[in-house]
Design a protein around this motif. Structure first.
Motif, mmCIF file in Angstrom:
data_model
loop_
_atom_site.group_PDB
_atom_site.id
_atom_site.type_symbol
_atom_site.label_atom_id
_atom_site.label_comp_id
_atom_site.label_asym_id
_atom_site.label_seq_id
_atom_site.Cartn_x
_atom_site.Cartn_y
_atom_site.Cartn_z
ATOM 1 N N PRO A 15 0.907 -1.196 -0.082
ATOM 2 C CA PRO A 15 -0.128 -0.067 0.007
ATOM 3 C C PRO A 15 0.794 1.391 -0.181
ATOM 4 O O PRO A 15 0.571 2.355 -0.772
ATOM 5 N N ILE A 16 2.034 1.285 0.930
ATOM 6 C CA ILE A 16 2.808 2.419 0.755
ATOM 7 C C ILE A 16 3.281 2.851 -0.601
ATOM 8 O O ILE A 16 3.336 4.065 -0.977
ATOM 9 N N VAL A 17 3.850 1.597 -1.352
ATOM 10 C CA VAL A 17 4.408 1.583 -2.554
ATOM 11 C C VAL A 17 3.622 2.363 -3.627
ATOM 12 O O VAL A 17 3.310 3.396 -4.372
ATOM 13 N N LEU A 18 2.067 1.708 -3.520
ATOM 14 C CA LEU A 18 0.803 2.173 -4.336
ATOM 15 C C LEU A 18 0.700 3.665 -4.111
ATOM 16 O O LEU A 18 0.130 4.413 -4.971
ATOM 17 N N ILE A 19 0.547 4.061 -2.772
ATOM 18 C CA ILE A 19 0.353 5.481 -2.512
ATOM 19 C C ILE A 19 1.216 6.527 -3.267
ATOM 20 O O ILE A 19 0.876 7.364 -3.875
ATOM 21 N N LEU A 23 0.476 9.014 -6.166
ATOM 22 C CA LEU A 23 0.802 10.626 -5.859
ATOM 23 C C LEU A 23 1.426 11.069 -7.410
ATOM 24 O O LEU A 23 1.235 11.987 -8.046
ATOM 25 N N ILE A 24 2.475 10.169 -7.752
ATOM 26 C CA ILE A 24 3.464 10.504 -8.826
ATOM 27 C C ILE A 24 2.611 10.458 -10.110
ATOM 28 O O ILE A 24 2.818 11.400 -11.129
ATOM 29 N N LEU A 30 -5.768 11.994 -1.364
ATOM 30 C CA LEU A 30 -6.714 11.119 -0.719
ATOM 31 C C LEU A 30 -7.182 9.877 -1.627
ATOM 32 O O LEU A 30 -7.460 8.690 -1.023
ATOM 33 N N ARG A 31 -7.347 9.721 -2.872
ATOM 34 C CA ARG A 31 -7.651 9.049 -3.766
ATOM 35 C C ARG A 31 -6.479 7.820 -3.863
ATOM 36 O O ARG A 31 -6.599 6.589 -3.689
ATOM 37 N N SER A 32 -5.362 8.441 -3.698
ATOM 38 C CA SER A 32 -3.977 7.441 -3.453
ATOM 39 C C SER A 32 -3.970 6.660 -2.237
ATOM 40 O O SER A 32 -3.667 5.624 -2.297
#
Length: 438
Positions: A15-19, A23-24, A30-32
């Protein structure tokens, strides 16, 4: 630092990587966050479903093995312990930053489309490199062998990406997981062979066909109940034990698809943002997010065939001449070994079961070949106290085997592997290029 990242677990790290990726890609904070957390929730759900396999199926498998007194000398200690051994080696300590940097470089030069965030399965690359290090005594050659396998996995993920996306209903993902990726060439070749055999080419034996022909008897819940009864009878369970096992098998078949839907719900917004991002800035260049093969386990064919292969694999272990491996630790998780067959064969149950049997024959022989090397690595790491040789069905990876065999010749072997890899990469790029496809 590596231990710290591994300690986070896939339910936090992914999840951290996907957030960060969200963002990138300009998805908004919020969606991220929502996308990343939804995927994390899905992985937690998968973990709970997988724990059912460990808690309920494994004891049944052990009971079957004990009841029929299989006389095989090499013990399968399972993928969890095997991954621990691989990461505890010198190559394993270096593999995460090495593969990550290689992946970025290959993305930049356009040799792959996949960004592999399935870091917890880098253990496959670590194991191959550790074996080559053990054979040659060279850490450089060991790391080189690991990087070759990581590259092959990325190329395999690129090759199968569109089928994965069609099967799961989400764009922009692929499966570079160390074992699943290694089965793609075999299942692709078998699919081409099946298409030359009229009986198999015309076969329509998938879940929808079954339900259309035999109604509720083709429902995964009913099929799961039947498979649960068969396993309970083989294990010699009484009524209470048998019904508990039956309910667990059915629960696995119901829960996996539900959890995968949650993961897909989190991935879809990221997939859409990625498509928009790359269309705008890179003239439509594709980049796939590489995920664990666990996300494919929700497909009914995989669950049905995976459960059927448990007793079949035990029979194969006994009757195959030269096999030394007693399937144990990984036997309840055979669905992972055949998940890509479901995708390559478009959910066809008949093709998938045939391919699954062929694949498990290879797994048993390769795991037997690796047993002396794995036992030595395990002893060096203090990984097991079992007397005699150990291995894991997890070790029965054809990429591991080919690279270890060739890499064992030293620098010449590594050069040969690099020479082999380049045309493979160019071929995959050609067949996956939308322009060339047209």
């Amino acid at each position: 630092m590596i231990d710290y990242f591994l300690s986070l677990g896939s339910t936090v790290f992914v999840p951290i990587v996907l957030i960060i990726i969200g963002l990138i890609l300009g998805q908004g904070i919020l969606r991220s966050i929502r996308s990343g957390i939804m995927v994390g929730i899905g992985f937690i759900g998968l973990g709970l479903a997988i724990s059912l396999i460990s808690d309920r199926l494994e004891p049944a498998v052990n009971q079957i093995v004990e009841r029929f007194s299989f006389n095989l000398t090499v013990i399968d200690i399972g993928s969890g312990a095997a991954a621990g051994v691989a990461f505890s080696t010198l190559v394993g300590a270096l593999i995460i930053p090495a593969v990550f940097l290689l992946n970025i470089l290959l993305l930049i030069v356009g040799f792959t489309k996949t960004m592999n965030i399935d870091i917890f399965n880098y253990s496959h690359y670590a194991f191959t490199g550790a074996v080559v290090h053990l054979i040659t005594g060279s850490i450089v050659l060991g790391i080189g062998a690991s990087l070759i396998q990581a590259t092959w996995s990325l190329l395999s993920a690129d090759y199968s990406a569109k089928k994965v996306q069609e099967s799961l209903g989400v764009e922009g993902i692929s499966i570079p997981q160390g074992y699943a990726a290694s089965t793609v060439p075999l299942f692709t070749i078998l699919e081409k062979i099946y298409n030359r055999i009229p009986f198999l080419r015309n076969s329509q034996l998938d879940i929808s066909y079954l339900q259309g022909k035999i109604g509720m008897f083709g429902d995964p819940v009913i099929i799961g109940a039947v498979l649960g009864v068969i396993l309970a009878l083989l294990a010699g369970y009484n009524f209470v034990e048998g019904t508990n096992l039956l309910m667990s098998v059915v629960a696995i078949m119901v829960l996996f698809p539900r959890m995968v839907k949650i993961i897909v719900e989190g991935l879809l917004p990221i997939s859409e943002s990625a498509k928009s991002f790359f269309n705008k800035r890179f003239k439509g260049k594709e980049v796939f997010i590489g995920l664990d093969s666990a996300i494919t386990l929700g497909l009914p064919t995989t669950q049905i065939v995976g459960t059927m292969l448990i007793p079949i694999t035990l029979v194969l272990a006994v009757i195959l001449p030269g096999n030394q491996v007693l399937p144990l630790g990984d036997l309840a998780f055979v669905a992972f070994f055949t998940c890509m067959a479901t995708i390559i064969h478009n959910g066809n149950i008949l093709k998938t079961i045939i391919s699954g049997i062929i694949n498990m024959i290879g797994v048993l022989y390769i795991a037997s070949w690796f047993a002396p090397y794995f036992s030595k690595l395990s002893a060096n790491s203090g990984g097991t106290s079992i007397k005699g040789q150990t291995t894991a069905l997890w070790n029965g990876n054809v990429f591991d085997y080919i690279i270890a065999q060739i890499g064992g010749f030293g620098m010449i072997g590594l050069i040969v592997l690099i020479v082999i890899t380049i045309p493979i990469g160019l071929y995959v790029k050609k067949v996956t290029n939308p322009k060339s496809a047209r």
